[in-house]
Design a protein around this motif. Structure first.
Motif, short mmCIF file in Angstrom:
data_model
loop_
_atom_site.label_atom_id
_atom_site.label_comp_id
_atom_site.label_asym_id
_atom_site.label_seq_id
_atom_site.Cartn_x
_atom_site.Cartn_y
_atom_site.Cartn_z
N GLU A 117 -15.11 48.92 13.42
CA GLU A 117 -14.61 47.73 14.11
C GLU A 117 -13.30 48.03 14.83
O GLU A 117 -13.14 47.71 16.02
N MET A 118 -12.38 48.66 14.13
CA MET A 118 -11.07 48.97 14.71
C MET A 118 -11.21 49.96 15.87
O MET A 118 -10.61 49.77 16.94
N GLU A 119 -11.99 50.99 15.67
CA GLU A 119 -12.19 51.99 16.74
C GLU A 119 -12.79 51.34 17.98
O GLU A 119 -12.39 51.66 19.12
N SER A 120 -13.75 50.45 17.79
CA SER A 120 -14.43 49.82 18.92
C SER A 120 -13.49 48.97 19.75
O SER A 120 -13.49 49.03 20.99
N ILE A 121 -12.66 48.18 19.10
CA ILE A 121 -11.76 47.27 19.82
C ILE A 121 -10.59 48.03 20.41
O ILE A 121 -10.19 47.79 21.56
N ILE A 131 -2.52 46.28 25.06
CA ILE A 131 -1.98 46.47 23.72
C ILE A 131 -2.94 45.89 22.68
O ILE A 131 -3.47 44.79 22.86
N SER A 132 -3.15 46.62 21.59
CA SER A 132 -4.06 46.19 20.53
C SER A 132 -3.29 45.92 19.24
O SER A 132 -2.40 46.68 18.86
N LYS A 133 -3.68 44.82 18.56
CA LYS A 133 -3.08 44.47 17.27
C LYS A 133 -4.19 44.10 16.30
O LYS A 133 -5.12 43.37 16.66
N VAL A 134 -4.07 44.58 15.08
CA VAL A 134 -5.07 44.35 14.03
C VAL A 134 -4.48 43.38 13.01
O VAL A 134 -3.49 43.68 12.35
N VAL A 147 -3.16 48.64 1.87
CA VAL A 147 -2.90 50.07 2.10
C VAL A 147 -4.11 50.74 2.73
O VAL A 147 -3.98 51.53 3.67
N ARG A 148 -5.31 50.42 2.26
CA ARG A 148 -6.51 51.07 2.80
C ARG A 148 -6.70 50.75 4.29
O ARG A 148 -7.02 51.63 5.09
N ILE A 149 -6.52 49.48 4.67
CA ILE A 149 -6.65 49.13 6.09
C ILE A 149 -5.55 49.81 6.90
O ILE A 149 -5.79 50.31 8.01
N ALA A 150 -4.34 49.83 6.36
CA ALA A 150 -3.22 50.47 7.07
C ALA A 150 -3.44 51.97 7.22
O ALA A 150 -3.06 52.56 8.24
N GLU A 151 -4.06 52.60 6.24
CA GLU A 151 -4.37 54.03 6.36
C GLU A 151 -5.37 54.28 7.48
O GLU A 151 -5.24 55.26 8.23
N ILE A 152 -6.34 53.40 7.61
CA ILE A 152 -7.29 53.51 8.73
C ILE A 152 -6.55 53.34 10.05
O ILE A 152 -6.77 54.09 11.01
N ALA A 153 -5.66 52.37 10.10
CA ALA A 153 -4.88 52.13 11.32
C ALA A 153 -4.01 53.33 11.67
O ALA A 153 -3.84 53.67 12.85
N ARG A 154 -3.46 53.98 10.66
CA ARG A 154 -2.64 55.16 10.91
C ARG A 154 -3.44 56.24 11.63
O ARG A 154 -2.90 56.99 12.46
N GLU A 155 -4.75 56.31 11.34
CA GLU A 155 -5.60 57.32 11.97
C GLU A 155 -6.14 56.84 13.32
O GLU A 155 -6.18 57.61 14.28
N VAL A 156 -6.55 55.58 13.40
CA VAL A 156 -7.13 55.04 14.65
C VAL A 156 -6.04 54.77 15.69
O VAL A 156 -6.27 54.89 16.89
#
Length: 232
Positions: A117-121, A131-134, A147-156
């Motif tokens: 979902e994050m990668e697609s948007i 600019i993108s915000k989750v 923390v898990r969502i933030a870790e994904i964001a750190r990578e995406v």
């Protein structure tokens, strides 16, 4: 990052996403929102996706962004729907996208879905230089889930992670802002939103690591800031 004790008034103004996400907001309310945004010279107006074209027109010839809230406030639409809404908002003039994650899939432990979902948007936003915000909606999440969502964001690498919609059971907390910032690091910024109605609230969020503040109380916060700096 900004610190509440040293931030200038001009810097503070550019931190604000001036917000009206009410279901009953009419044209007059959006005209007022945009006039106030221009008067203060804030960063963005935060609105639902339907009035994007109107606010884009009202803010033409300014550098104030129009921000569209996507799948708001529940996040319970498909990835394909969120992508379509994102693309549609951008076509109509959105400069920033704030989308709500699928909290049901977070609770299912389906972090592969959250990543897709994050990668697609984020991909759509990058293609259009938007600019993108989750939006996490932290009131429904455990510390581990944040923390898990933030870790994904750190990578995406979206531009921002954001605490809340303002429509949940509670809004931003200093602890969550600090945790999100510690997890995403320097490449992703943090937006605090939800329940920030005073300069004291705003200052605490900035000191915790927030670099954007979403609020419908921008003018009140600035009045309190001015009073503090003038010693009144």
């Amino acid at each position: 990052m900004y610190q509440g004790d040293t931030i200038t008034r001009e810097e503070l103004c550019r931190v604000f996403d001036h917000t009206n996400l009410k279901a009953f907001a009419d044209r007059g309310m959006f005209e007022k929102l945009c006039e106030e945004a221009k008067f203060v010279h804030c960063a963005m107006v935060a609105i639902n996706s339907a009035p994007v074209a109107l606010c884009h027109e009202l803010l033409k010839d300014t550098d104030i962004h129009v921000g569209a809230a996507i799948s708001f406030p529940l996040g319970q639409t498909t990835i394909e729907t969120k992508v379509f809404e994102t693309e549609d908002a951008i076509r109509k003039g959105a400069d920033e996208i704030d989308y709500v994650v699928n909290l049901g899939e977070v609770k299912n432990g389906n972090y592969d879905y959250i990543r897709r979902e994050m990668e697609s948007i984020v991909k759509v936003c990058r293609e259009h230089q938007v600019i993108s915000k989750v939006i996490f909606e932290i009131c429904y999440l455990t510390e581990e889930e944040i923390v898990r969502i933030a870790e994904i964001a750190r990578e995406v690498k979206p531009d921002f992670v954001k605490t809340s919609t303002g429509f949940g059971t509670s809004g931003a907390t200093v602890e969550a802002v600090r945790l999100m910032k510690q997890t995403v690091g320097e490449e992703v910024k943090v937006k605090a939103a939800g329940g920030i109605r005073s300069w004291a609230d705003c200052k605490a969020m900035l000191d915790a690591g927030a670099e954007r503040i979403g609020t419908s109380s921008m003018l009140k916060i600035l009045e309190e800031f001015d009073a503090e700096r003038s010693g009144k």
